[in-house]
Design a protein around this motif. Structure first.
Motif, PDB file in Angstrom:
ATOM      1  N   SER A  75       0.821  -1.220   0.000  1.00  0.00           N
ATOM      2  CA  SER A  75       0.000   0.000   0.000  1.00  0.00           C
ATOM      3  C   SER A  75       0.850   1.263   0.000  1.00  0.00           C
ATOM      4  CB  SER A  75      -0.935   0.004   1.215  1.00  0.00           C
ATOM      5  OG  SER A  75      -1.853  -1.053   1.129  1.00  0.00           O
ATOM      6  N   GLN A  76       1.967   1.220   0.694  1.00  0.00           N
ATOM      7  CA  GLN A  76       2.866   2.376   0.697  1.00  0.00           C
ATOM      8  C   GLN A  76       3.514   2.559  -0.675  1.00  0.00           C
ATOM      9  OE1 GLN A  76       5.325   1.310   4.041  1.00  0.00           O
ATOM     10  NE2 GLN A  76       4.161   2.610   5.449  1.00  0.00           N
ATOM     11  N   LYS A  77       3.792   1.467  -1.379  1.00  0.00           N
ATOM     12  CA  LYS A  77       4.317   1.572  -2.739  1.00  0.00           C
ATOM     13  C   LYS A  77       3.287   2.187  -3.674  1.00  0.00           C
ATOM     14  CE  LYS A  77       7.802  -2.028  -2.421  1.00  0.00           C
ATOM     15  NZ  LYS A  77       8.289  -3.324  -2.821  1.00  0.00           N
ATOM     16  N   LEU A  78       2.012   1.824  -3.497  1.00  0.00           N
ATOM     17  CA  LEU A  78       0.948   2.463  -4.286  1.00  0.00           C
ATOM     18  C   LEU A  78       0.931   3.968  -4.015  1.00  0.00           C
ATOM     19  CD1 LEU A  78      -2.037  -0.037  -3.783  1.00  0.00           C
ATOM     20  CD2 LEU A  78      -0.678   0.301  -5.862  1.00  0.00           C
ATOM     21  N   LEU A 131      -5.951  14.610   3.144  1.00  0.00           N
ATOM     22  CA  LEU A 131      -5.566  13.233   3.419  1.00  0.00           C
ATOM     23  C   LEU A 131      -6.670  12.269   2.985  1.00  0.00           C
ATOM     24  CD1 LEU A 131      -3.657  11.174   4.785  1.00  0.00           C
ATOM     25  CD2 LEU A 131      -4.749  11.761   6.955  1.00  0.00           C
ATOM     26  N   GLU A 132      -7.892  12.605   3.294  1.00  0.00           N
ATOM     27  CA  GLU A 132      -9.022  11.743   2.972  1.00  0.00           C
ATOM     28  C   GLU A 132      -9.226  11.589   1.467  1.00  0.00           C
ATOM     29  OE1 GLU A 132      -9.052  14.251   5.181  1.00  0.00           O
ATOM     30  OE2 GLU A 132      -9.242  13.104   7.039  1.00  0.00           O
ATOM     31  N   SER A 133      -9.119  12.678   0.722  1.00  0.00           N
ATOM     32  CA  SER A 133      -9.326  12.584  -0.727  1.00  0.00           C
ATOM     33  C   SER A 133      -8.200  11.798  -1.395  1.00  0.00           C
ATOM     34  CB  SER A 133      -9.483  13.969  -1.364  1.00  0.00           C
ATOM     35  OG  SER A 133      -8.284  14.699  -1.299  1.00  0.00           O
ATOM     36  N   LEU A 134      -6.982  11.959  -0.899  1.00  0.00           N
ATOM     37  CA  LEU A 134      -5.868  11.184  -1.460  1.00  0.00           C
ATOM     38  C   LEU A 134      -6.046   9.693  -1.180  1.00  0.00           C
ATOM     39  CD1 LEU A 134      -2.847  13.465  -0.554  1.00  0.00           C
ATOM     40  CD2 LEU A 134      -3.689  12.926  -2.842  1.00  0.00           C
ATOM     41  N   ALA A 135      -6.426   9.366   0.035  1.00  0.00           N
ATOM     42  CA  ALA A 135      -6.630   7.961   0.391  1.00  0.00           C
ATOM     43  C   ALA A 135      -7.687   7.331  -0.512  1.00  0.00           C
ATOM     44  CB  ALA A 135      -7.037   7.849   1.854  1.00  0.00           C
ATOM     45  N   GLU A 136      -8.737   8.076  -0.787  1.00  0.00           N
ATOM     46  CA  GLU A 136      -9.799   7.564  -1.661  1.00  0.00           C
ATOM     47  C   GLU A 136      -9.294   7.368  -3.088  1.00  0.00           C
ATOM     48  OE1 GLU A 136     -14.075   9.118  -3.317  1.00  0.00           O
ATOM     49  OE2 GLU A 136     -13.563   9.589  -1.227  1.00  0.00           O
ATOM     50  N   LYS A 137      -8.548   8.321  -3.612  1.00  0.00           N
ATOM     51  CA  LYS A 137      -8.036   8.233  -4.985  1.00  0.00           C
ATOM     52  C   LYS A 137      -7.020   7.103  -5.147  1.00  0.00           C
ATOM     53  CE  LYS A 137      -8.808  13.041  -6.005  1.00  0.00           C
ATOM     54  NZ  LYS A 137      -8.247  14.353  -6.231  1.00  0.00           N
ATOM     55  N   ILE A 138      -6.174   6.910  -4.130  1.00  0.00           N
ATOM     56  CA  ILE A 138      -5.137   5.886  -4.202  1.00  0.00           C
ATOM     57  C   ILE A 138      -5.710   4.515  -3.846  1.00  0.00           C
ATOM     58  CG2 ILE A 138      -2.868   5.180  -3.324  1.00  0.00           C
ATOM     59  CD1 ILE A 138      -2.433   8.160  -2.579  1.00  0.00           C
ATOM     60  N   ASP A 139      -6.856   4.511  -3.172  1.00  0.00           N
ATOM     61  CA  ASP A 139      -7.521   3.297  -2.684  1.00  0.00           C
ATOM     62  C   ASP A 139      -6.706   2.641  -1.572  1.00  0.00           C
ATOM     63  OD1 ASP A 139      -9.635   1.526  -2.530  1.00  0.00           O
ATOM     64  OD2 ASP A 139      -8.779   0.151  -4.010  1.00  0.00           O
ATOM     65  N   VAL A 140      -6.268   3.490  -0.635  1.00  0.00           N
ATOM     66  CA  VAL A 140      -5.592   3.036   0.582  1.00  0.00           C
ATOM     67  C   VAL A 140      -6.254   3.754   1.758  1.00  0.00           C
ATOM     68  CG1 VAL A 140      -3.382   2.599  -0.558  1.00  0.00           C
ATOM     69  CG2 VAL A 140      -3.787   4.829   0.493  1.00  0.00           C
ATOM     70  N   SER A 141      -5.921   3.339   2.961  1.00  0.00           N
ATOM     71  CA  SER A 141      -6.484   4.001   4.140  1.00  0.00           C
ATOM     72  C   SER A 141      -5.701   5.282   4.450  1.00  0.00           C
ATOM     73  CB  SER A 141      -6.431   3.066   5.346  1.00  0.00           C
ATOM     74  OG  SER A 141      -5.092   2.854   5.746  1.00  0.00           O
ATOM     75  N   THR A 142      -6.332   6.159   5.201  1.00  0.00           N
ATOM     76  CA  THR A 142      -5.630   7.367   5.637  1.00  0.00           C
ATOM     77  C   THR A 142      -4.449   6.982   6.533  1.00  0.00           C
ATOM     78  OG1 THR A 142      -7.187   7.622   7.490  1.00  0.00           O
ATOM     79  CG2 THR A 142      -7.646   8.891   5.484  1.00  0.00           C
ATOM     80  N   THR A 143      -4.615   5.918   7.293  1.00  0.00           N
ATOM     81  CA  THR A 143      -3.534   5.437   8.150  1.00  0.00           C
ATOM     82  C   THR A 143      -2.322   5.024   7.328  1.00  0.00           C
ATOM     83  OG1 THR A 143      -5.185   4.667   9.740  1.00  0.00           O
ATOM     84  CG2 THR A 143      -2.958   3.791   9.983  1.00  0.00           C
ATOM     85  N   THR A 144      -2.548   4.428   6.162  1.00  0.00           N
ATOM     86  CA  THR A 144      -1.435   4.043   5.279  1.00  0.00           C
ATOM     87  C   THR A 144      -0.625   5.263   4.878  1.00  0.00           C
ATOM     88  OG1 THR A 144      -2.523   2.066   4.433  1.00  0.00           O
ATOM     89  CG2 THR A 144      -0.846   3.070   3.027  1.00  0.00           C
TER      90      THR A 144
END
Length: 90
Positions: free
Chosen positions: A18-21, A38-51
């Motif tokens: 997930s960090q590589k993504l 942070l939230e919009s990036l997590a959604e676009k990358i399809d990872v969690s905000t925690t990632t």
């Protein structure tokens, strides 16, 4: 290559999937990464905000906001350098 991208490349092999993504998305969309939430990036990358938070910590930052400020500063520096290269001298 910039210090930020050099640091990113040096850590790439130690990242989780997930960090590589996240890293790949950041490399391809640096300006978007610098100014999105942070939230919009997590959604676009399809990872969690925690990632993304863990990703920033893996790069040596205290958190996402600190990393984002560094990316913004780097983009600003690139813009200033580019302006100096392209403006004619009077």
């Amino acid at each position: 290559m910039s210090d930020f991208l050099t640091n990113l490349n040096q850590h790439f092999d130690s990242f989780t999937h997930s960090q590589k993504l996240t890293s790949n998305y950041l490399t391809d969309h640096m300006t978007e990464f610098a100014f999105s939430t942070l939230e919009s990036l997590a959604e676009k990358i399809d990872v969690s905000t925690t990632t993304i938070i863990r990703f920033s910590r893996a790069l040596g930052y205290k958190g996402f906001s600190e990393m984002q400020r560094d990316i913004q500063a780097e983009l600003k520096q690139k813009a200033v350098s580019y302006t100096h290269l392209t403006l004619p001298t009077i």
